[in-house]
Design an enzyme around this catalytic site. Structure first.
Site, short mmCIF file in Angstrom:
data_model
loop_
_atom_site.label_atom_id
_atom_site.label_comp_id
_atom_site.label_asym_id
_atom_site.label_seq_id
_atom_site.Cartn_x
_atom_site.Cartn_y
_atom_site.Cartn_z
N GLU A 30 -9.24 -32.74 0.18
CA GLU A 30 -10.09 -33.43 -0.80
C GLU A 30 -10.66 -32.44 -1.81
O GLU A 30 -10.75 -32.74 -3.01
CB GLU A 30 -11.22 -34.19 -0.11
CG GLU A 30 -10.77 -35.32 0.79
CD GLU A 30 -10.17 -36.51 0.04
OE1 GLU A 30 -10.12 -36.49 -1.20
OE2 GLU A 30 -9.73 -37.47 0.72
N ARG A 67 -9.56 -32.78 -5.79
CA ARG A 67 -10.61 -33.26 -6.70
C ARG A 67 -11.28 -32.14 -7.47
O ARG A 67 -11.43 -32.22 -8.70
CB ARG A 67 -11.67 -34.05 -5.92
CG ARG A 67 -11.11 -35.26 -5.19
CD ARG A 67 -12.22 -36.15 -4.65
NE ARG A 67 -11.73 -37.00 -3.56
CZ ARG A 67 -12.14 -38.25 -3.34
NH1 ARG A 67 -13.03 -38.80 -4.14
NH2 ARG A 67 -11.67 -38.94 -2.32
N ASP A 124 1.49 -40.64 2.50
CA ASP A 124 1.85 -40.92 1.11
C ASP A 124 2.24 -39.72 0.26
O ASP A 124 3.38 -39.59 -0.19
CB ASP A 124 0.72 -41.72 0.43
CG ASP A 124 -0.68 -41.13 0.66
OD1 ASP A 124 -0.79 -40.04 1.26
OD2 ASP A 124 -1.66 -41.76 0.23
N GLU A 183 -3.89 -46.37 -7.51
CA GLU A 183 -2.44 -46.22 -7.32
C GLU A 183 -1.62 -47.22 -8.13
O GLU A 183 -0.56 -46.89 -8.68
CB GLU A 183 -2.09 -46.33 -5.83
CG GLU A 183 -2.53 -45.14 -5.01
CD GLU A 183 -4.02 -45.15 -4.68
OE1 GLU A 183 -4.57 -44.06 -4.39
OE2 GLU A 183 -4.63 -46.25 -4.74
N THR A 239 -1.84 -35.57 -7.44
CA THR A 239 -2.13 -36.81 -6.73
C THR A 239 -3.52 -37.35 -7.09
O THR A 239 -3.83 -38.50 -6.81
CB THR A 239 -2.01 -36.61 -5.20
OG1 THR A 239 -1.86 -37.88 -4.57
CG2 THR A 239 -3.22 -35.88 -4.63
#
Length: 512
Positions: free
Chosen positions: A91, A95, A236, A405, A492
């Site tokens: 994360e 981010r 994913d 998404e 992503t």
């Protein structure tokens, strides 16, 4: 043109409204709680919304927010990184590290601009803070006995440790490479790339079934753990980064990385053969799960997270060119055409997950009606939907977190196919967000149940609503020359990085 410029302005207005709530009630916290009008630190306390949203403000050319966010980063982030405790490697990388790196690039720093494109700190501030953060995150790699990093890092004392069960998520360890590779490029220090790429080099050696892999991996043994195979949570972005890391390095210009393209192609073939089914009665194409492995029972469950896949499939097929250009140049293989067809079929399914509900917003998870699975009384609430009997939404799965998404894939599919319906679908989704999630005092809220009217609101605005969802909608409604897909690769978390060798000196400025 005028219609879509007006609609693009609506997205910009939404971003300004989201930022105003965050700035007024939660500045410096990770996230805004829009209903109680306060901030919360749920991601380690590094001001994640500020950093995640910065490059969106740059792309939208909102100089005032770039100044506010940049100034906060310059004055506060270095100290926070030095003093904060436990953060999640994945994360924090996608981010915070990703946000700093894309801000560095979009500010024109690499091209030696004499005057900065935006007000705020000098671009090198972003690079230096990114380097300090990455140096602390590297301990997750270097303290592990295998190339698989531990999942958590304690920033202030440069230590790392595994999750309580001792395992790492396959997606998490394989979704760090775009960021670490780019940092190596701009810092002339190969250590970031080396540690991150060791993960993919190691996974290359592990046995797979038709390219598909379990969702857990052990940093102690270096082996996969369990048999659960899915393209939703924890699986994913492993598949996403296989093709994107290869594209980042110029589509095979570095032949040492061609193994990534092979792994991606094999995996997508495995998806088509093992995970793709059609719903009943209307035949929506969806991607299910194999929770007990290849020989176990198929589950017709599809996370909203899986809606990244249409965009990734399309990007992998044309490598960022339009479909027409790729066909004209005879660049599409049989596999590419198969993947492009699946991309368009899945894109429709992802949109119908929105259209089938009372609010026009998708649930976190949907199930699909197949011969082996059906449940009555669990439809989305929109009885006029053609697919009301195809999509099943269980009580525990009805929330919406403002996820990106579907609009991410709409953006990529529109750029590649030039089919205007994808813009129209994106507009419908934006209008549903505006109608049901906008909070008058500032910000947007998550929802507890998308099938109920009026929906009960959840007191949370995820960082990715500003960092991804609104960014992709803005780009969907704008010119295709703005961050073109043949010159940039999106992480992503929707942070754009330049493709090696694709950008000329003046291109960055022209694409904004």
């Amino acid at each position: 043109m005028l219609k879509w410029r007006t609609r693009q302005q609506k997205v910009k207005d939404a971003f300004l409204h989201a930022w105003s709530g965050y700035k007024n009630y939660a500045m410096g916290y990770d996230e805004l709680m829009p209903l109680s009008r306060r901030g919360t630190d749920s991601l380690g306390g590094l001001g994640a919304t500020v950093v995640d949203a910065l490059d969106t403000a740059m792309i939208m050319d909102i100089d005032e927010i770039v100044l506010e966010a940049g100034t906060w980063i310059e004055n506060n982030l270095q100290e926070r990184i030095a003093n904060k405790g436990q953060v999640n490697l994945f994360e924090t990388t996608i981010r915070v590290l990703g946000g700093l790196l894309s801000a560095y690039h979009l500010s024109g720093a690499e091209h030696g601009m004499v005057t900065a494109k935006f007000r705020g700190p000098k671009p090198d501030v972003y690079r230096k803070i990114a380097k300090d953060l990455a140096d602390r995150l590297l301990v997750a790699f270097t303290s592990s006995p295998t190339p698989i990093p531990f999942s958590d890092v304690v920033l202030r004392d440069h230590s790392a440790h595994p999750a309580p069960d001792g395992l790492s998520s396959t997606a998490e360890v394989a979704t760090l490479q775009l960021e670490f590779n780019y940092l190596s490029d701009i810092s002339n220090d190969t250590k970031y790339r080396m540690e991150a790429m060791k993960v993919l080099e190691h996974i290359k050696t592990l046995s797979k079934v038709d390219g598909l892999v379990p969702i857990y991996i052990s940093p102690y043994s270096g082996e996969f753990s369990g048999e659960n195979i899915r393209l939703g949570s924890r699986g994913d972005s492993y598949y996403e980064y296989l093709i994107k890391v290869w594209l980042q390095h110029g589509r095979g210009q570095n032949t040492d990385l061609n193994y990534l393209h092979k792994m991606y192609e094999e995996a997508m073939k495995g998806v088509r053969q093992r995970l793709v089914r059609k719903s009943k009665p209307k035949g929506l194409v969806f991607v299910g799960e194999l929770p007990y492995g290849i020989d176990g029972t198929f589950s017709p469950k599809m996370d909203h997270l899986v809606c990244f896949l249409p965009g990734t499939l399309a990007l992998g097929a044309t490598k960022g060119s339009t479909k027409n250009e790729a066909l004209k140049e005879n660049l599409l293989s049989f596999e590419d055409l198969e993947n492009l067809k699946l991309a368009e079929d899945l894109m429709k399914t992802c949109f119908e997950m929105y259209a089938v509900t009372s609010t026009g917003l998708a649930p976190e998870i949907a199930y699909f009606h197949v011969d082996e699975f059906a449940e009555d009384g669990l439809d989305g609430g929109n009885k006029s939907s053609e697919y009301v009997n195809d999509i099943i939404i269980k009580q525990a799965d009805r929330h919406n977190l403002l996820r990106p998404e579907t609009v991410e894939s709409l953006f990529v599919l529109y750029r590649i196919t030039e089919d205007k319906k994808y813009r129209d679908w994106g507009w419908q989704i934006l209008m549903a967000f505006e109608k049901y999630t906008r909070v008058d005092s500032g910000g947007y809220s998550s929802l507890d149940d998308v099938t109920m009217l009026p929906p009960h609101r959840r007191d949370k605005m995820e960082t990715f609503f500003l960092g991804e969802t609104l960014k992709y909608l803005y780009l969907l409604f704008g010119e295709s020359t703005n961050i073109p897909l043949d010159k940039f690769i999106f992480s992503t978390e929707a942070h754009p990085f330049p493709i090696n060798g694709a950008l000329k000196m003046h291109d960055t400025l022209q694409t904004m």
